[in-house]
Every structure is written in C-alpha cells, then in structure tokens.
Design a protein around this motif. Sequence first.
Motif, short mmCIF file in Angstrom:
data_model
loop_
_atom_site.label_atom_id
_atom_site.label_comp_id
_atom_site.label_asym_id
_atom_site.label_seq_id
_atom_site.Cartn_x
_atom_site.Cartn_y
_atom_site.Cartn_z
N PHE A 1 0.86 -1.18 0.00
CA PHE A 1 0.00 0.00 0.00
C PHE A 1 0.90 1.23 0.00
CE2 PHE A 1 -3.57 -2.39 2.33
CZ PHE A 1 -4.21 -2.66 1.12
N LEU B 1 0.63 5.17 0.52
CA LEU B 1 -0.34 6.12 1.05
C LEU B 1 0.33 7.45 1.34
CD1 LEU B 1 -1.88 3.75 3.74
CD2 LEU B 1 -2.71 4.04 1.41
N ARG C 1 3.58 4.69 -6.97
CA ARG C 1 2.62 3.60 -7.20
C ARG C 1 2.83 2.96 -8.57
NH1 ARG C 1 -3.17 6.04 -4.93
NH2 ARG C 1 -2.66 5.89 -2.70
N CYS D 1 0.65 -3.26 -6.64
CA CYS D 1 0.28 -2.11 -5.81
C CYS D 1 -1.10 -1.63 -6.23
CB CYS D 1 1.31 -0.99 -5.96
SG CYS D 1 0.90 0.52 -5.06
N ALA D 2 -1.86 -1.13 -5.26
CA ALA D 2 -3.19 -0.58 -5.55
C ALA D 2 -3.01 0.82 -6.12
CB ALA D 2 -4.04 -0.55 -4.28
N SER E 1 -5.17 2.86 -7.74
CA SER E 1 -6.27 3.80 -7.56
C SER E 1 -6.80 3.81 -6.14
CB SER E 1 -7.40 3.46 -8.54
OG SER E 1 -6.96 3.50 -9.88
N LEU E 2 -5.95 3.48 -5.17
CA LEU E 2 -6.40 3.45 -3.77
C LEU E 2 -6.72 4.87 -3.30
CD1 LEU E 2 -6.80 1.81 -1.16
CD2 LEU E 2 -4.40 2.24 -0.64
N LYS E 3 -7.90 5.02 -2.68
CA LYS E 3 -8.33 6.33 -2.17
C LYS E 3 -8.42 6.25 -0.65
CE LYS E 3 -10.96 7.55 -6.31
NZ LYS E 3 -12.29 7.91 -6.86
N GLU E 4 -7.62 7.05 0.03
CA GLU E 4 -7.65 7.06 1.48
C GLU E 4 -8.39 8.30 1.97
OE1 GLU E 4 -3.45 8.50 0.30
OE2 GLU E 4 -5.07 7.25 -0.46
N PHE F 1 -5.62 -0.19 7.65
CA PHE F 1 -4.90 -0.80 6.53
C PHE F 1 -4.16 -2.06 6.97
CE2 PHE F 1 -5.23 3.72 5.38
CZ PHE F 1 -5.80 3.60 4.13
N SER G 1 -4.76 -5.96 5.45
CA SER G 1 -3.59 -6.36 4.65
C SER G 1 -3.52 -7.87 4.47
CB SER G 1 -2.31 -5.84 5.32
OG SER G 1 -2.17 -6.42 6.61
N TYR H 1 -5.90 -9.15 1.61
CA TYR H 1 -5.46 -8.87 0.25
C TYR H 1 -4.03 -9.33 -0.02
CZ TYR H 1 -9.63 -5.96 -0.07
OH TYR H 1 -10.93 -5.51 -0.08
#
Length: 447
Positions: free
Chosen positions: A32, A34, A51, A58-59, A61-64, A73, A77, A80
């Motif tokens: 991840f 971030l 990323r 790796c994600a 389009s991860l939105k935190e 997270f 973990s 995933y």
Amino acid sequence: MPRQGSKRKKTRTEKESGEITEKELKQVPRCFVLKRGHVGDRIKDLVKDFREVMMPNCAKSLKEKKSNRIEDFVAVSSHYGVSHLVLFTATKAATYMKLARLPQGPTLTFKVDSFTLSREVRAAQKRPQGSSRDYITAPLQVLNGFGGPKDAPEGAGGGKSMKVAERQLAAEMLRGFFPAIDVPTFSQAECRRAALFHYDRESDAILFRHFVVGRKQMGIERGVSRLTKFNRLPNLAKRGDIADYVLGGGGAASESEIEEAAEVPSVSGGRVSVRLSESGPRMKLLLMKAEEGVCTGGVFYHRFQTKTPSQQEVLQERARQRQKLRERNARLDSKEHAVKKKAKERRKEQHRLNDRSDDEEEAAVQPNPGESDSEDGKGGQQAGKKKRFNPFNFRKKGPSSKAAGASDQSGQSKGAGKGKGKGKGKKIGTQQKVLEKFRQSAKRQRT
C-alpha cells in the motif's frame, strides 16, 4: 436521444483472479502506498509515480480518507495479501517516507532529501522511452553499495552515519520490497523495467532510480531492423525501390540508434543489446529512524539521538506496556461488541413475539363467517365492520354521546309535522329553514 444497442463489453487486460495460485499470493510481495496528513501537490504526484513503480503489485487507484487509520490498513492487509506499507508525510521542515513490514514490523523512516517527478525526467529527454505495457510485470531490483565493512565518514548527511548493521537492515527491507527472480521460469520478454537502490558512502544516502529496459537484436543491418518495426512505416518518398532503402541503411540514424548499448547473452543464442533509459522518479533518501512494530515500537536506531543501555531498556518497557494496553483495549472492545450484538438479537426476538401475539388477538376478535345467517345477521355484520371516519362528527365518545343521540331523536319527532310533510323523521338543516321562511313570507304578500 437514448443510446442504441447493447452496452460496451469491457476487455480485461489484467489476469483473472482464478489464474493467481496460492503460491504466488504468498511469495509475491504487495504494498500500500499512502499519503498521511496535509501534503502538497508535488508530494501527491510523487505518491502516484511511486505507485506506478510498484505496479502491478500495488493498488494504483487506492483512495484514502482522513478518517482512515494505519490500523485499518494493517487489518485488511492479510485479506489482500499485502506485505509492505509505504507512507509519505510532509512537515514544514522536510518530507518523510516510512517503509513498514506487515504485520509485525519493523519500520524504517527515511527523509526524502530531494526528489524529481517522472514528468520532469521525461521532459528533459529528447525522445522518452516506455509504454503502458512496461507496467504489466514487476521491475527488476538492483542493490548496490550496501555490502562491505567500510563505513561512511562520520557526520555525512548530518548526525550519525549508518553502520554495517543498519545497512544490512535497510538492504533486507528493500530486498523484500520487490519480488525475487525465479531463475528456472525467468523470461527476458518480462524484463521491461529496473529499480536501482545505490548506497553512496560519501553522503551516507540511498539513491533511487527507475529505468525502462530496451532490447534490440544485434548483427542486423540498420535498414533491415527498421523494416522489422511494425509501429513505424518506412519513408520511401525519395527511393526508387525498397532495395535502395535497405542498402542505404534506412535513412539517417536516430538518437536511440547512435547511443551505445550493452550486449547481453540471449537464451535463443542470438546477440541482444540492452539499453536503459530513465523514466523517473528520482529520490535521495536518508535513514532517520528504525523502530520495532508498525510505526509504534521501541526505537533501536536514530540518526540524531543516542540512548544509553538503561534508557533503551526503559523505552522498551514502555513500548511493551503500550502494546499490552492496546491488546487489552482490543479485547474489551470485542467483548462489548458481542454483548451489544446479543442484546440487539434479543430485542428483535421480542419484537417478533409481540407481533405474533397481536396477530393472534386480531384473529380471535374477527367474527366467524358461518354465524352471519342468525337473527341479528345484519346487525352482526355492521358490528363486525369498521366504522368509516366522519370529519364533521364532533360528538364525544362515551355515555354523553348516547344522551346526545336520545335528545336528537326527541327533537326530530317533535318537528316531524312541519314544512308540509317535508323532512319527516329527519333533522331540518339551517338552509332548509331559511328557504321555508322565505316561501311563507312570499305567500303572505300574495294574500
């Protein structure tokens, strides 16, 4: 105008979930990336570039959100298969990058002394290389300069320099950050990118570079090699025949063809040359702190602070007490959640029982359809039916309404003979009385 035809069917380019085996899920490291806290636009772009470097593990389009915590997270973990966590933070003084191994740690904190974005690196090149297909496979990792007994000069980079133990720790953390090369199944076609981590002893810093790998067959004339490129048609405007183009070398040489490339052995036995072109980003990292756990644990290395053995023992004991308190709070929260869940289920069951008893009472009150042919059949039907609501009925319920009903009946019987027999047995309204008076006065005038 509405859209005609069926919906567009998406063509999937990534691997299906069924193709990924359990062995790959365990062996391939995932991460991840971030950003935490308030960061500028350049740090956000750096997060996007990093990323892309870690793709496809790796994600992207991860939105935190601000409400998300690091514990959230860490909790997801394992589901995933994520093994590492990278955090970018910024203060007024500097920008920091934290690299943590999930779920037990350790955590390394690096100071990003300087960085260059990918778009700035490509803008400085005359002809940037690379395409979207380069990010289908993970990059090859290259570690340089971390071994050897020689340490950096004291004070390089500010504070204490990294010793052999700290260099080995940083090298192991970075080595596990990328997937290892499986020699029996390795394919040169999958070698499209390279990630370089170089330890510079003079500045006591780790330099990061990201390259795109370009391959080309050697021992082939330039005119023939240009004909084998399907993405570009040859320009034959000033040529009489295709032979003139081939024998003439295919025109002027480009910048990429003039540059020297290194020859590497090929599996097929041919001669292959490899050339690296930088795609970015660049980073200069200084190791500031190493601690146990995931961002919460005892500090066993700090660049600017030195602890005596007794002070380290005190800090480790405090860290153990915090960990015990955290585990105790987690147990209490789980117990409280279980009690609330049981109470909610009890309330639902009680509501179901109450609804069932109300239904049984209503079924008992309703009359039997076989009893409607009795002597008082009509009255029984009327009693069984619900009375319709009358908005103009202001009579009060109870014994007073019965007395009012009796007085109305007596008033109707007294005024039954008036009005030439009209309205017998019924109560005369106010409008009817006015009409009767008007008619009587008109009759008197005639007489």
